[in-house]
Design an enzyme around this catalytic site. Structure first.
Site, PDB file in Angstrom:
ATOM      1  N   ASP A   1      12.962  -4.474  -4.633  1.00  0.00           N
ATOM      2  CA  ASP A   1      12.667  -4.266  -6.044  1.00  0.00           C
ATOM      3  C   ASP A   1      12.659  -2.777  -6.355  1.00  0.00           C
ATOM      4  O   ASP A   1      12.434  -1.937  -5.474  1.00  0.00           O
ATOM      5  CB  ASP A   1      11.299  -4.861  -6.404  1.00  0.00           C
ATOM      6  N   ARG A   2      12.870  -2.464  -7.619  1.00  0.00           N
ATOM      7  CA  ARG A   2      12.897  -1.059  -8.022  1.00  0.00           C
ATOM      8  C   ARG A   2      11.588  -0.353  -7.685  1.00  0.00           C
ATOM      9  O   ARG A   2      11.570   0.810  -7.273  1.00  0.00           O
ATOM     10  CB  ARG A   2      13.176  -0.960  -9.526  1.00  0.00           C
TER      11      ARG A   2
END
Length: 525
Positions: free
Chosen positions: A272-273
């Site tokens: 995930d970012r």
């Protein structure tokens, strides 16, 4: 085929002779002499039945003779002298650049305008679009002009350019697109368009915009391991892996290309970012396929660290199926209709308020660790999505269904919109699954911007790069972001306490140091 037909030729001759004789024997002589039309009908019937078969067999015999004379030239058609002197075909003449173009009809598909960039992935031309700089602990990017490109979609055909932008692109009001068209920012087949231009099949559209990228933390992208086959990095939080949403030059792929010279990398797994930690790239397809097979076969042991709310039990396990809610926020939840997922947990430490937990995901679903921790009642301390107050006092423990879920989603949208308007924190909806692609990212092709803005202090350079002469950010008169002043988020607001600690497979293992928030004596400010 020719040999078969040669063998059948005597049989055909015998059948045709007998068939003719049988017809005349079955018809009375008086009938034949008394009716000429009757005679023609019978003869034509025999002729129509036997002649096609005869022609087919004769052709096959002739082909057999040709192949026998040609020797070992199998599968190749013999070219006659007349064919060699016939010249190009009609279609070849039509496609010839020197041939006159007949615009009265277009019975075959053709492209009036083709993009000059046809390569896949990212290259140095893209990396040079603009420059990055460090300020207040953040990595920032100078605003720059960027050209989005696309061929006209089927649902756009027959509609005017303004109608398409008004209904399909709602990021700006219609007045913005009208002004952009008048300024020459929108082109069709390489030429400026009018508001009432009607789109046709194969029309190529280019829309030049002024891009402002959200800042990310200024932590460096550390190289953990590099060899002929792999690049392993320690990814900082807040950075997406690939360009997505508003991120481009502040993505891991662009930073690796600009600062380390890596191009055309293949991601092996996804992060995930907001997640930091181990991220593995393959340099070639062979290595990617080998590691992909290990991950799909669940032969790779993955270990994550997370800091969660409350005192986590010594050990726990969650095997709730994960369902991706069809929503622009990309919210996932435990649901019987979801995909199978399983995560094991064990507590590392507890400081009186929060616990550090070691996570062992056996599957790789989107937001799996975050969703399972929320479902168990121990969400990650600073998870902006799954530890939001809109989930209620128990933060979604045990799952939420029905109308209550719709209300929560609406509140999340409102909360996200308010954050982006104030500029406090970039949202978590910058595609948490941005690393799903199995190969080098295909970026939109770009072209030189051959129009000069008459705006003072701005220059449109040959590669779509916009910079002022004093290296400061430029101002675009029709750019909404240029008219808004936003405060910088703090680095603390851009990270989440989830870290990919190690990945281990057959014959390889990579590990990063634990982050500072995972230490036993850590206390939140």
């Amino acid at each position: 085929m020719g040999r078969i037909c040669t063998g059948l030729f005597p049989l055909w001759y015998h059948v045709s002779r007998n068939f003719r004789t049988g017809i005349f024997r079955s018809v009375p002589t008086a009938g034949l002499l008394g009716s000429r039309g009757r005679t023609d009908t019978i003869l034509n019937t025999r002729k129509n039945l036997t002649e096609p078969l005869g022609r087919w067999l004769c052709t096959s015999v002739a082909m057999e003779e040709t192949l026998r004379k040609g020797g070992s030239k199998k599968g190749k058609r013999e070219t006659s002298d007349s064919a060699e002197q016939a010249g190009p075909s009609k279609r070849a003449k039509m496609d010839s650049p020197s041939a006159p173009k007949d615009k009265s009809h277009h019975n075959y598909k053709h492209k009036v305008f083709e993009p000059t960039r046809k390569t896949v992935g990212f290259d140095q031309v893209m990396f040079n679009e603009t420059k990055s700089y460090i300020e207040n602990g953040l990595r920032k990017v100078h605003p720059y002009f960027f050209t989005f490109e696309a061929f006209a979609k089927g649902r756009w055909l027959g509609r005017t350019v303004m109608d398409v932008f008004r209904s399909e692109f709602r990021a700006h009001p219609p007045e913005h697109y009208e002004q952009a068209i008048k300024m020459g920012r929108l082109k069709l087949n390489g030429e400026c368009v009018k508001l009432d231009t009607v789109l046709k099949d194969n029309d190529f559209m280019q829309n030049t915009v002024h891009r402002h990228e959200p800042p990310v933390v200024a932590d460096p992208v550390e190289i953990v391991e590099e060899n002929d086959d792999l690049v392993v990095i320690n990814k900082p939080a807040s950075m997406p892996v690939h360009p997505c949403g508003g991120y481009r030059h502040n993505s891991v792929i662009f930073i690796l290309g600009k600062e380390h010279g890596f191009q055309n990398l293949h991601p092996i797994h996804r992060l995930d970012r907001l997640t930091s930690g181990i991220l593995i790239f393959a340099k070639n397809l062979e290595t990617k396929q080998r590691l992909d097979a290990q991950i799909k076969g669940r032969e790779v042991k993955k270990v994550y660290l997370a800091r969660v709310m409350g005192e986590f039990p010594e050990k726990a396990e969650c095997d709730g199926p994960i369902f991706a809610t069809k929503h622009k926020l990309g919210v996932c939840r435990v649901c019987p209709d979801g995909k199978p997922a399983k995560t094991s947990f064990e507590r590392v430490s507890f400081n009186g308020k929060s616990s550090v937990v070691r996570c062992y995901p056996e599957t790789g679903r989107t937001h799996q660790i975050r969703v399972h921790l929320q479902y168990l009642g121990y969400p990650i301390v600073n998870d902006p999505l799954y530890n939001s107050p809109v989930w209620g006092t128990e933060r979604g423990k045990g799952g939420i269904e029905g109308l209550h879920l719709n209300e929560i989603l609406q509140k999340l949208v409102k909360e996200e919109t308010e954050k982006q308007l104030t500029g406090a924190i970039p949202g978590d909806n910058a595609q948490a699954t941005e690393t799903r692609s199995s190969g080098p990212e295909q970026s939109p092709s770009e072209h030189n911007l051959d129009s000069q803005d008459s705006v003072e202090g701005a220059k449109v350079k040959s590669q779509g790069v916009t910079e002022s002469t004093d290296d400061s950010s430029t101002v675009d008169p029709i750019c909404d972001d240029c008219q808004i002043s936003r405060r910088d988020p703090t680095p603390k607001e851009l990270i989440m306490y989830l870290h990919a600690l190690s990945y281990e497979g057959e014959g390889w293992s990579y590990k990063t140091p634990p982050p500072t928030w995972a230490s036993d004596d850590w206390t939140e400010d």
